[in-house]
Design an enzyme around this catalytic site. Structure first.
Site, PDB file in Angstrom:
ATOM      1  N   VAL A 225      24.597  36.938  35.265  1.00 26.97           N
ATOM      2  CA  VAL A 225      23.574  35.920  35.012  1.00 26.97           C
ATOM      3  C   VAL A 225      23.258  35.913  33.518  1.00 26.97           C
ATOM      4  O   VAL A 225      22.953  36.949  32.927  1.00 26.97           O
ATOM      5  CB  VAL A 225      22.288  36.220  35.815  1.00 26.97           C
TER       6      VAL A 225
ATOM      7  N   ASP B 254      33.463  28.851  55.947  1.00 21.45           N
ATOM      8  CA  ASP B 254      33.787  27.570  56.581  1.00 21.45           C
ATOM      9  C   ASP B 254      35.270  27.535  56.977  1.00 21.45           C
ATOM     10  O   ASP B 254      35.985  26.578  56.689  1.00 21.45           O
ATOM     11  CB  ASP B 254      33.459  26.405  55.654  1.00 21.45           C
TER      12      ASP B 254
END
Length: 291
Positions: free
Chosen positions: A17, A112
């Site tokens: 980050v 998925d």
């Protein structure tokens, strides 16, 4: 935005980050995940991206044979996938998932997995696509518990709420049942709507012939089919603790493929012997015996 990644604020499951500025003024924290680090022969490769004058695009390698669902549907005037080919496709997809789970650092969960996300190239090599819902997590890190349900109805892990590789295993089990049966994952017109319930229902009635895709016309080794069916139902077990990991799935699929190839090899030997016998008989009948 980050001034060439100048200031790192920390590191999480998504990657490092960085401190940055949006539009040159608003302070933001930017999480950076390099998709290019994900590279495997059974994963669709990210070639590059476009970010020019408001045009945003991700550029992936071209897969000329569309997806697994396309070939199973039988609606596009294409040849029926042989059982051995289906097993190789399943094995390819399993190898791709295994790489995400244990080959990547940090590990990734696809979230998925489904037949339309298993793409095929010119040689029918399968590659997993669409990492839009993928998440990274550190092994042994409890922070990968998630309350957001992601995925496609029918393929979703019954044990929702936890981001873990076993959710991908469940979805893969559903895909394997599709490969076996060529049935819809959810069909309200069936005795049991969900494919796992339907397969269990048919098995309990002893009606084995109804399970396999009729377009295969029985051209498969029964041993490999039973192994694959057992493996699929194991992957799709409602309890994640009772599911195999992808390495175990790969081992099982290799056994199925070996059994199928052995059967075909023996069949070819028998056909060759029959052909030779016909040739000998033919020669004997055509040419007169010496007097």
């Amino acid at each position: 935005m980050t001034n060439n990644f100048q200031t790192a604020l920390g590191e999480g499951g998504f990657g490092i980050v960085y401190h940055g500025y949006l539009n040159g003024s608003e302070e933001v924290a930017v999480k950076v995940e390099l998709l290019l680090r994900v590279h495997h022969i059974n994963l669709v490769s990210l070639v590059g991206y476009c970010d020019e004058r408001g045009h945003l695009a991700l550029i992936y390698e071209y897969m000329s044979n569309v997806d697994l669902k396309h070939h199973l549907s039988g609606k596009h005037d294409i040849s029926v996938l042989k059982w051995s080919t289906r097993l190789r496709i399943a094995l390819d997809a399993a190898l791709g998932l295994e790489y995400l789970h244990i080959g990547c650092r940090p590990s990734m969960v696809h979230r998925d997995v489904k037949s339309t996300n298993i793409l095929l190239d010119q040689q029918l090599t399968a590659k997993i696509a669409d990492f839009g819902l993928s998440r990274s997590f550190q092994l042994g890190d409890e922070s990968h518990i998630s309350t957001v349900v992601a995925g496609t109805p029918g393929y979703l892990d019954p044990e929702t709420g936890r981001l873990a590789e076993m959710s991908d295993v469940y979805s893969f089990g559903i895909v394997l049942l599709e490969i076996l049966t060529n049935q819809r994952v959810i069909d309200q017109n069936r005795e049991k709507p969900h494919i796992t319930e339907w397969v269990a229902f048919v098995l309990n009635r002893g009606d084995i012939a109804r399970i396999m895709d009729p377009s295969l016309r029985g051209d498969y080794d029964s041993t490999s089919v039973w192994k694959a069916l057992e493996l699929a139902m194991s992957c799709a077990n409602p309890s994640s603790q009772r599911r195999p990991n992808m390495s175990q799935v790969i081992s099982g699929l290799k056994e199925c493929l070996t059994s199928e190839n052995l059967m075909r090899s023996k069949k070819q030997d028998v056909d060759s012997d029959s052909s030779l016998e016909m040739t000998i008989n033919f020669d004997t009948n055509v040419f007169p015996s010496a007097r």
